[in-house]
Design a protein around this motif. Structure first.
Motif, short mmCIF file in Angstrom:
data_model
loop_
_atom_site.label_atom_id
_atom_site.label_comp_id
_atom_site.label_asym_id
_atom_site.label_seq_id
_atom_site.Cartn_x
_atom_site.Cartn_y
_atom_site.Cartn_z
N GLN A 1 -0.47 5.75 -18.08
CA GLN A 1 -1.12 5.21 -16.97
C GLN A 1 -2.38 4.59 -17.50
O GLN A 1 -3.13 5.19 -18.20
CB GLN A 1 -1.53 6.57 -15.93
CG GLN A 1 -2.31 5.86 -14.66
CD GLN A 1 -1.43 5.16 -14.11
OE1 GLN A 1 -0.09 5.51 -13.51
NE2 GLN A 1 -1.73 3.91 -13.61
N SER B 1 -3.74 -5.18 -10.08
CA SER B 1 -3.45 -3.67 -10.04
C SER B 1 -4.52 -2.76 -10.60
O SER B 1 -5.21 -3.15 -11.65
CB SER B 1 -2.25 -3.37 -10.52
OG SER B 1 -1.75 -1.96 -10.53
N PRO C 1 2.94 -2.11 -10.40
CA PRO C 1 3.89 -1.53 -9.48
C PRO C 1 4.07 -2.93 -8.39
O PRO C 1 3.10 -3.89 -8.42
CB PRO C 1 2.89 -0.62 -8.70
CG PRO C 1 1.57 -0.11 -9.59
CD PRO C 1 1.70 -1.35 -10.66
N GLU D 1 4.32 -3.40 -5.55
CA GLU D 1 3.40 -3.72 -4.43
C GLU D 1 2.03 -4.45 -4.72
O GLU D 1 1.42 -5.07 -3.93
CB GLU D 1 2.85 -2.51 -3.82
CG GLU D 1 3.66 -1.48 -3.28
CD GLU D 1 4.17 -0.61 -4.71
OE1 GLU D 1 3.55 0.27 -5.03
OE2 GLU D 1 5.12 -0.69 -5.14
N SER E 1 11.87 -6.78 -14.49
CA SER E 1 11.65 -5.44 -14.14
C SER E 1 13.17 -4.87 -14.44
O SER E 1 14.18 -5.42 -14.70
CB SER E 1 11.31 -5.22 -12.77
OG SER E 1 12.48 -5.33 -11.95
N ASP F 1 10.47 0.16 -10.26
CA ASP F 1 9.60 -0.36 -9.26
C ASP F 1 8.35 -1.04 -9.92
O ASP F 1 7.26 -1.17 -9.32
CB ASP F 1 9.34 0.59 -8.17
CG ASP F 1 10.55 1.05 -7.40
OD1 ASP F 1 11.60 0.27 -7.38
OD2 ASP F 1 10.65 2.26 -7.26
N HIS F 2 8.53 -1.34 -11.20
CA HIS F 2 7.17 -1.91 -11.73
C HIS F 2 7.62 -3.34 -12.21
O HIS F 2 8.96 -3.22 -12.72
CB HIS F 2 6.67 -1.17 -12.69
CG HIS F 2 5.91 -0.02 -12.39
ND1 HIS F 2 6.53 1.05 -11.59
CD2 HIS F 2 4.57 0.48 -12.44
CE1 HIS F 2 5.52 2.07 -11.26
NE2 HIS F 2 4.37 1.56 -11.85
#
Length: 114
Positions: free
Chosen positions: A11, A28, A46, A48, A84, A97-98
């Protein structure tokens, strides 16, 4: 991984911004940092946090023996700029989903984030 090939994913601890020219493609506070033998450090962001409205899905798919089959997106002047792994292999499941970017400036924010 095989033959001394390693992939580590952690992370990220700093926000990132992905910029191409004057266009901000992603921002992000929770990127994943992927380090892979023989490759530059990559930031997986991500979905989003990515401006998917600016990207067009591509017909391109590639296979990585360590990560799986990648799908790509393009900008009008930059084919296959983003990729991705929709169904990544078990060892790298966190990147599902990244999205990751080729040939763009990824800026790590150096100021403190509140």
């Amino acid at each position: 991984m095989a033959d001394g090939h390693t992939i580590t994913i952690e992370q990220g601890d700093r926000p990132v911004r992905v910029v191409r020219g004057d266009l901000v493609l992603a921002e992000s506070r929770r990127p994943l940092v992927l380090r892979e033998t023989g490759c530059p450090v990559r930031y997986y962001i991500p979905a989003e946090d990515v401006r998917l409205d600016l990207l067009t899905p591509s017909e391109t798919h590639t296979v990585c023996p360590f990560k799986g089959t990648a799908s790509y997106w393009s900008l009008p002047d930059a084919p296959d700029l983003v990729w991705s792994y929709p169904e990544p292999k078990d060892g790298v499941a966190q990147i599902k989903d990244h999205l990751c970017f080729y040939d763009v400036e990824v800026q790590e924010e150096t100021r403190a984030v509140s």
